[in-house]
Design an enzyme around this catalytic site. Structure first.
Site, short mmCIF file in Angstrom:
data_model
loop_
_atom_site.label_atom_id
_atom_site.label_comp_id
_atom_site.label_asym_id
_atom_site.label_seq_id
_atom_site.Cartn_x
_atom_site.Cartn_y
_atom_site.Cartn_z
N ASP A 1 -2.67 -8.65 11.49
CA ASP A 1 -4.00 -9.04 11.03
C ASP A 1 -4.59 -10.21 11.81
OD1 ASP A 1 -4.14 -7.09 9.02
OD2 ASP A 1 -2.83 -8.30 7.75
N HIS B 1 -2.17 -8.89 1.67
CA HIS B 1 -1.85 -7.63 2.38
C HIS B 1 -3.00 -7.34 3.35
CE1 HIS B 1 0.09 -3.94 3.23
NE2 HIS B 1 -0.26 -3.21 2.18
N ARG C 1 2.72 -5.09 16.70
CA ARG C 1 1.33 -4.62 16.57
C ARG C 1 0.37 -5.74 16.98
NH1 ARG C 1 1.71 -2.89 10.42
NH2 ARG C 1 2.54 -5.01 10.39
N HIS D 1 5.42 -12.91 7.31
CA HIS D 1 5.67 -11.51 6.94
C HIS D 1 6.86 -11.45 6.00
CE1 HIS D 1 6.21 -7.16 7.22
NE2 HIS D 1 4.95 -7.16 7.61
N SER E 1 0.83 -1.21 0.00
CA SER E 1 0.00 0.00 0.00
C SER E 1 0.86 1.26 0.00
CB SER E 1 -0.97 0.01 1.18
OG SER E 1 -0.32 -0.28 2.39
N1 NMX Z 1 0.81 -19.82 5.58
C1 NMX Z 1 1.26 -20.73 4.71
N2 NMX Z 1 2.34 -20.55 3.92
C2 NMX Z 1 3.02 -19.41 4.06
C3 NMX Z 1 2.64 -18.42 4.99
C4 NMX Z 1 1.48 -18.66 5.77
N3 NMX Z 1 1.01 -17.74 6.62
N4 NMX Z 1 3.51 -17.39 4.91
C5 NMX Z 1 4.38 -17.71 3.94
N5 NMX Z 1 4.09 -18.93 3.43
C6 NMX Z 1 4.72 -19.60 2.30
C7 NMX Z 1 4.61 -18.71 1.07
O1 NMX Z 1 3.32 -18.83 0.47
C8 NMX Z 1 5.74 -19.25 0.22
O2 NMX Z 1 5.31 -20.44 -0.36
P1 NMX Z 1 5.80 -20.87 -1.86
O3 NMX Z 1 7.27 -21.05 -1.74
O4 NMX Z 1 5.04 -22.14 -2.10
O5 NMX Z 1 5.41 -19.75 -2.75
C9 NMX Z 1 6.80 -19.57 1.27
O6 NMX Z 1 6.11 -19.72 2.52
C10 NMX Z 1 7.85 -18.49 1.44
O7 NMX Z 1 7.20 -17.25 1.70
P2 NMX Z 1 7.89 -16.13 2.60
O8 NMX Z 1 9.16 -15.71 1.92
O9 NMX Z 1 8.00 -16.57 4.01
O10 NMX Z 1 6.81 -14.96 2.59
P3 NMX Z 1 6.61 -13.78 1.54
O11 NMX Z 1 7.55 -12.68 1.88
O12 NMX Z 1 6.66 -14.28 0.13
O13 NMX Z 1 5.10 -13.34 1.83
C11 NMX Z 1 3.23 -12.90 3.22
C12 NMX Z 1 4.73 -12.67 3.01
C13 NMX Z 1 2.76 -11.99 4.34
C14 NMX Z 1 2.49 -12.52 1.94
C15 NMX Z 1 2.99 -14.39 3.58
O14 NMX Z 1 3.61 -14.67 4.82
C16 NMX Z 1 1.52 -14.77 3.64
O15 NMX Z 1 0.95 -15.09 2.59
N6 NMX Z 1 0.88 -14.69 4.86
C17 NMX Z 1 -0.55 -14.95 4.98
C18 NMX Z 1 -1.32 -13.71 4.54
C19 NMX Z 1 -1.16 -12.59 5.52
O16 NMX Z 1 -1.28 -12.74 6.73
N7 NMX Z 1 -0.90 -11.39 4.98
C20 NMX Z 1 -0.86 -10.18 5.81
C21 NMX Z 1 0.53 -9.56 5.92
C22 NMX Z 1 0.45 -8.31 6.77
N8 NMX Z 1 -0.30 -7.26 6.10
O17 NMX Z 1 -1.26 -6.73 6.61
O18 NMX Z 1 0.05 -6.89 4.94
C1 MLT Z 2 1.97 -3.65 6.54
O1 MLT Z 2 1.62 -3.14 7.62
O2 MLT Z 2 2.04 -2.97 5.50
C2 MLT Z 2 2.21 -5.11 6.49
O3 MLT Z 2 2.73 -5.59 7.69
C3 MLT Z 2 2.95 -5.59 5.27
C4 MLT Z 2 4.39 -5.17 5.09
O4 MLT Z 2 4.99 -4.45 5.87
O5 MLT Z 2 4.98 -5.67 4.09
#
Ligand code: NMX
Ligand code: MLT
Length: 441
Positions: free
Chosen positions: A372, A270, A326, A317, A240
């Site tokens: 979240d 996100h 948070r 994350h 964002s």
């Molecule tokens: N559950 C299952 N698998 C996960 C999760 C999770 N919560 N977090 C990461 N992974 C997987 C990810 O999908 C990836 O799989 P693949 O290799 O098959 O593509 C692998 O672990 C490596 O990912 P990371 O490098 O640890 O995470 P990345 O930096 O790519 O993504 C998020 C970060 C936040 C997108 C990821 O942790 C996620 O999808 N979390 C669940 C959604 C979520 O809670 N998002 C909110 C974040 C905060 N916000 O408000 O923005």
């Molecule tokens: C945010 O507050 O924007 C989320 O934690 C995602 C991020 O920092 O990448």
């Protein structure tokens, strides 16, 4: 007493020479290297953005203007008899870098109050949406609709000196922030309360007025203060903030930029994750017939989700490698105010079972919860059970940080953002050349 705008201008004048000096004397100094993994992998960790509003340390979490969230909550002025600080004090802090006095924070309360009025046509646009529309879509469109109010766009069209960009952007930023609670609560009343709502009370602070608009009694005003403050900023690389900055770098005004940032926030990886957490919890709740699952049952549910190729919402994350502070702040609030809530018991149990499972699965780099994972349960407890709405609440807080960033982008004359792309052929050629060099050593 200098006004917020005067104080901001003093800070801008002090900061401009620092950027000019860096560009004049050190523009070709190397900051970072970039690997093929980072080019393909969403630029994780590449140091290529600048902001002084906040900084995210992977272990410690976010600092706003150098202050941890704990310090922010302790130092910012509070309304009389309340524990949570004024959101208007945070606006002052993010824009100037200084903790405001009570008087300075209340000057911003007045500024926000007088800018609250929403033009009639915005209500009409919101009313024209089908009631099955997602609230984030309506929120973004309402902000876009307001674009015709932009001072920046009008002044630019009339011919404006570059050095004055920040001033018109500041006016747009405060006008928009002041109107967001009215926009959000009107969307809420239209979608979920058959249009029944309270009218704005200009004698209240921004968060107090939001609780009043939502027609939810105390301590929901405290929930709103806490919520808007912790969601405000998370340095510049999150989707964002980055989207807001990118769009603003074309000199699109605040309304266009913030509508774009809202669209980025609306993705499930996100901001929408706060809605996803509640949807997912409701599924378990229904499966369990309302009873709190045992640890074994919860573990099974988490594994079932992972084995179905889905993510556990609210966990993981891109930068953090510890539990999000948070999350802790909201957990502390929940333990104090809603520890008996059955849904909080689910969230509590998840905190115990998810991290070891994600570690065992071995994919996620960070197995710990992010903000979240806790947000929705607090909203649910105070009666906001329509979880599609949760990301709109995130958006109000986040707009504050991104507006501060965009005002500073304009003040420091940051240029159009335009990185360079490469082709797969080029990356293969770079990889082959490096591998040949390595094997000939
Ligand atoms: N559950 C299952 N698998 C996960 C999760 C999770 N919560 N977090 C990461 N992974 C997987 C990810 O999908 C990836 O799989 P693949 O290799 O098959 O593509 C692998 O672990 C490596 O990912 P990371 O490098 O640890 O995470 P990345 O930096 O790519 O993504 C998020 C970060 C936040 C997108 C990821 O942790 C996620 O999808 N979390 C669940 C959604 C979520 O809670 N998002 C909110 C974040 C905060 N916000 O408000 O923005
Ligand atoms: C945010 O507050 O924007 C989320 O934690 C995602 C991020 O920092 O990448």
């Amino acid at each position: 007493m200098a006004t917020l705008k005067e104080r901001l201008y003093e800070k801008i004048q002090l900061h401009r020479p620092r950027i000019e000096k860096l560009m004049k004397n050190s523009a070709d100094v190397v900051v970072d290297e970039i690997t093929i993994g980072q080019v393909i992998g969403g630029m994780r960790g590449v140091k290529s953005l600048i902001t002084d509003i906040s900084y995210l340390d992977p272990e410690e979490g976010i600092r706003y203007r150098g202050y941890t969230l704990e310090e922010v909550f302790e130092k910012l002025p509070k309304p009389k008899g309340k524990e949570m600080p004024l959101v208007e004090g945070l606006i002052f802090l993010l824009l100037t870098g200084d903790i405001p006095t009570q008087e300075e924070a209340y000057e911003v309360v007045d500024e926000i109050a007088k800018r609250r009025i929403l033009p009639r046509y915005v209500y009409e646009v919101i009313d024209s949406f089908p009631s099955c529309s997602h609230p984030m879509t309506i929120f973004s469109s309402a902000i876009m609709t307001l674009q015709r109010e932009s001072f920046f766009a009008k002044k630019y069209a009339a011919g404006m000196n570059k050095m004055e960009y920040w001033d018109a952007t500041y006016e747009d930023a405060l006008n928009l922030i002041a109107k967001l609670p009215e926009i959000a609560s009107y969307i809420y009343s239209k979608l979920y309360r058959e249009g029944q709502r309270n009218y704005s009370n200009p004698s209240l602070d921004m968060a107090g007025n939001f609780a009043h608009l939502m027609n939810i009694s105390e301590p929901y005003d405290e929930v709103a203060r806490l919520h808007f403050i912790i969601h405000a900023d998370h340095e510049s690389g999150n989707v964002s903030a980055h989207t807001g900055h990118l769009v603003a770098s074309t000199l699109s005004d605040i309304y266009l930029s913030i509508a774009s940032m809202v669209n980025g926030l609306a993705g499930p990886l996100h901001g929408l994750a706060n809605q996803e957490v509640l949807r997912w919890l409701q599924e378990i709740h229904d499966k369990m017939g309302g009873k709190v699952p045992t640890e074994e049952e919860m573990k099974q549910y988490v594994w079932d989700t992972l084995n179905a190729g889905q993510v556990i919402p609210g966990y993981g994350h891109a930068v953090l490698r510890k539990t999000d502070p948070r999350y802790f702040i909201q957990r502390e609030f929940s333990l104090k105010n809603l520890s008996d809530d059955p849904l909080f018991k689910y969230v509590d149990l998840l905190y115990k079972v998810v991290p070891p499972i994600l570690k065992e699965q071995g994919k996620a780099k960070n197995p710990w919860p992010n903000l979240d994972a806790q947000t929705g349960v607090i909203q649910w407890h105070y009666g906001v059970k329509e979880y599609d709405f949760y990301t709109v609440l995130f958006g109000i807080g986040r707009a504050i940080g991104i507006c501060a960033n965009i005002v500073w982008d304009r003040a420091l004359g940051f240029p159009l953002e335009r990185p360079k792309s490469v082709t797969t052929d080029m990356l293969e050629a770079i990889a082959n050349a490096t591998n040949v060099r390595k094997s000939s050593k």
